[in-house]
Design a protein around this motif. Sequence first.
Motif, short mmCIF file in Angstrom:
data_model
loop_
_atom_site.label_atom_id
_atom_site.label_comp_id
_atom_site.label_asym_id
_atom_site.label_seq_id
_atom_site.Cartn_x
_atom_site.Cartn_y
_atom_site.Cartn_z
N GLU A 60 13.49 -10.49 5.09
CA GLU A 60 12.22 -10.98 5.63
C GLU A 60 11.80 -10.21 6.88
N MET A 61 12.80 -9.86 7.69
CA MET A 61 12.51 -9.28 9.00
C MET A 61 12.60 -7.75 9.02
N LYS A 62 12.80 -7.15 7.84
CA LYS A 62 13.11 -5.71 7.82
C LYS A 62 12.06 -4.84 8.49
N ARG A 63 10.81 -5.29 8.43
CA ARG A 63 9.76 -4.45 9.00
C ARG A 63 9.88 -4.30 10.52
N LEU A 64 10.68 -5.16 11.13
CA LEU A 64 10.90 -5.04 12.57
C LEU A 64 11.70 -3.80 12.91
N PHE A 65 12.51 -3.34 11.94
CA PHE A 65 13.41 -2.23 12.30
C PHE A 65 13.44 -1.09 11.30
N ILE A 66 12.64 -1.17 10.24
CA ILE A 66 12.63 -0.03 9.31
C ILE A 66 11.25 0.12 8.67
N SER A 67 10.85 1.37 8.46
CA SER A 67 9.52 1.59 7.91
C SER A 67 9.55 1.40 6.39
N GLU A 68 8.36 1.21 5.85
CA GLU A 68 8.22 0.97 4.41
C GLU A 68 8.78 2.16 3.61
N ALA A 69 8.52 3.37 4.12
CA ALA A 69 8.92 4.56 3.37
C ALA A 69 10.43 4.77 3.36
N GLU A 70 11.10 4.21 4.37
CA GLU A 70 12.53 4.50 4.51
C GLU A 70 13.43 3.31 4.19
N GLN A 71 12.85 2.27 3.64
CA GLN A 71 13.58 1.02 3.51
C GLN A 71 14.50 0.91 2.29
N GLN A 72 14.34 1.77 1.28
CA GLN A 72 14.96 1.50 0.00
C GLN A 72 16.48 1.32 0.03
N ALA A 88 17.51 4.18 -6.26
CA ALA A 88 18.78 4.34 -5.56
C ALA A 88 18.59 5.08 -4.23
N THR A 89 17.51 5.82 -4.10
CA THR A 89 17.35 6.60 -2.87
C THR A 89 16.02 6.27 -2.18
N PHE A 90 14.97 7.01 -2.54
CA PHE A 90 13.72 6.83 -1.79
C PHE A 90 12.87 5.68 -2.32
N GLY A 91 13.22 5.13 -3.45
CA GLY A 91 12.45 4.00 -3.97
C GLY A 91 11.27 4.46 -4.80
N SER A 92 10.18 3.74 -4.65
CA SER A 92 9.01 4.05 -5.46
C SER A 92 8.11 5.07 -4.76
N ARG A 93 7.38 5.82 -5.55
CA ARG A 93 6.38 6.74 -5.00
C ARG A 93 5.11 6.61 -5.83
N THR A 94 4.04 7.12 -5.29
CA THR A 94 2.79 7.07 -6.05
C THR A 94 2.90 7.95 -7.28
N THR A 95 2.09 7.63 -8.28
CA THR A 95 1.96 8.50 -9.45
C THR A 95 0.60 9.20 -9.33
N PRO A 96 0.43 10.34 -9.98
CA PRO A 96 -0.89 11.00 -9.92
C PRO A 96 -1.97 10.06 -10.43
N VAL A 97 -3.18 10.19 -9.92
CA VAL A 97 -4.25 9.29 -10.36
C VAL A 97 -4.48 9.50 -11.86
N GLY A 98 -4.65 8.40 -12.56
CA GLY A 98 -4.89 8.47 -14.00
C GLY A 98 -3.65 8.76 -14.81
N PHE A 99 -2.49 8.63 -14.19
CA PHE A 99 -1.23 8.95 -14.88
C PHE A 99 -1.01 8.06 -16.11
N TYR A 100 -1.38 6.80 -15.98
CA TYR A 100 -1.16 5.86 -17.10
C TYR A 100 -2.37 5.91 -18.04
N ASN A 101 -2.35 6.91 -18.90
CA ASN A 101 -3.49 7.12 -19.79
C ASN A 101 -3.08 7.30 -21.25
N GLY A 102 -1.85 6.95 -21.56
CA GLY A 102 -1.39 7.04 -22.93
C GLY A 102 -0.69 8.35 -23.26
#
Lengths: 490, 302
Positions: A426-438, B209-223
Amino acid sequence: MQFIKDRFIYLFKSTKGLILVAIVMISIETALFGMLSGPMADLGVRDVVVRALKIDLVHAEREGRIIILYHSIAMAVVAIEVYMITSLLKMKNFYRTVARAFVTIGYLMAMIFGMAFAYWGHNWVLHGLYITGLSLIFFAGVFLTIGLWPWDKEYHIVDKAYAQTRGGVDMERVAFFTAALTTLISSFFGAIPASFYGNGFETFLAENIVRYPDKSVMEYSIIGHLHIMLTLIAVMLTLIIGRWMDFKGILHKIAMPLMIVGTIVLNLGVWGVPTPLEPVAHMVIYVGATPSMLAALGLVIFGWDKLIRTGVAGIKKPTGWQKFKALIRDPLRFGPLWQMVFMNFTVSGLGILMAVRLDEVFRMWPAREERVELTGHWHVLAAIIATIILLYYGDMLGFKGKLRQWYGWGIIIASNIAFGAVTIFEMKRLFISEAEQQPLVNTIIYLMDFGLGMLLVILALVMFWRLVDLFNRKGRWKTEEKQELSGEVK
Amino acid sequence: MQRTVWTLLLLAALLSSCAPVNLNATLPVFETGVDPETWALIPAGEFLSGQFNHQVAIDYDYEIMITDVTVTQYVAYLNAALASGELEIVDDKVTGYYTGDEFRGARHEVEITAGNYIYVPLDDPASTFRYDGSIFSVKSGYENHPMTNVSWFGARAYCLYYDYRLPTELEWEKAARGSEDGRPFPWGDEIARNQANFYTTRDPFEDMATFGSRTTPVGFYNGLTYDGYQTLDGASLYGLYDMAGNVWQWTGDVYERMHYRFMRGGSKDSYEMDLRIWARNNATPTYYSPGVGFRCVRTPLK
């Protein structure tokens, strides 16, 4: 036939049988519907369950489904509290019997028909039966409240170790009565808006509208209702645990008036939320919460002191370490009080932090982050209440020796890991950014899943044992048939 | 011995949570074939709005971009607007002027006065563009990804620069849903993992496992199938892409008695419930995030 009749009598007429049925119902519901969200959904388990059980998950009805889900679990918890209260406190048999009968039929109807309505299509007969169940629970509350009437001379006390008025009125009973009565009144704050929003299944979750500056009376009413009902369940449980531990002495005499005043003021504050007094309602709620929490603190100090004294009895000059060991030697009696303390880190402390730094910190984040805090902290509160009940239930089961240690510490450690992890999440945003949280989020999720998973495993093992036990002619259930909680106050 | 093993395992798990995230991890590059310069016409008329399908009418035609504004598009704007003096760079932030909102002093309302406000940060490692002191450029691989880390002020300024504007919530909703029914998702009643970019969809841009999710190119989900990853067509009835998932999209409404601005659509980090057409999110107008972008609307060209 006699086999079934005996078990039925145990399960639906004895205190411990009724508690067992309610715990089983909650367990089944939690296990089943827990597979529809969170990691289970990510892992694809939800899809399998939905297909296998032909569940109808209409996307526009998610909020309504969740509201019914919360209510049906809460009603079973309320029923457990009713069983405990009516077993711990003296009460005329009529009120005891009617309160139990109504609450039992009520929660089972609410749970079965409510969930069927919410998850398997809209048969309005089911909805009607669900509402009937909720109504029966309300009437159970009416009978309970009358049965608790503390000014009846029959319930006056003479033992000066307990809080009482000069006339001998049992202040603890007044506290129970106050909580029961205010629960009844507060239920209207949910029932009336529910009649309004439920008409056509058009509803909302409070956490989604907190930032809107202009809310309707009905919306305010629901926000007040959900807060106070959970609080009152917690207040009632605190009183129950106090009775189980035979709370008495000077702390009892201080705590009971505080609990009574706190409960009344808390309720007044919440009832003010849907009125023009809303701007000051929060302050009134804080004023009410303080004595209630001090009363709970009194219980914790009393209980821990008692555990230490009992544990070091016979040792002439106990060391600090010996006292500590005495404190934690029985997890089932240490645990409920510890969970109350732990709640301050995960619920109250967080709530206060949010209230104090709301605009400067929490509302600088997007609403969806704030929602995580809001839903997280009250899920934790609800789960802590559940663990306290389970710890008390472990004592009711008569667990001894290593089994008692494993069961008790298992619940305490697993729940504390899970709830601690939720709080960090719940409090993670206090100490870690969204991009680096995973990576952090991954660890937190593992800890949460581990903690909650262990809790469910412990619960499943106990339930399995209870099921097997029912097939034993002289099983544990036979012993429990005549046992009352008032006989186990220690 | 056993205790040591458990302690070490626990320690390893905790340490792994502190592992730094490589925000410059290799990004797959795919051409979606969807042109971000394309607009869709949304005709005047009624549609079913919100979770409970209330009939609402928009009595004018408008056009909306079929994709979110891309990093390439936004970088082009930054260079143009910087050259024309409409932007200022202050303390590692690109800022610009906003005329302010009427302040009514409601509880929790923060006054938005006239002045310069952040458009995009320059020092945020999650940003998908660079600034070398004179020119803005796109970080390699992000050319056709939605512009993120942009505040409401920055999104609004982009649209206004080209004589467009941010869509109102109602305009956004109608464009996402169409006029036929009360569907919860732009393409229909159900959602599949490979139909939009949301939490744990296991798309080629995601590594939980590492950086998590990232954006996909616009219109990526087009079949189309990308390197073995088969997508379903996630376009709306009007042919708009990414109206569910990928990035939350700023909308233009400024509501009385609150300073929050609203976003729609859900993002790569949302559960599917927030991808439902009526789901709303909001934040202060200075807020920016790797999960927030925008698209514009305009009056139809005669």
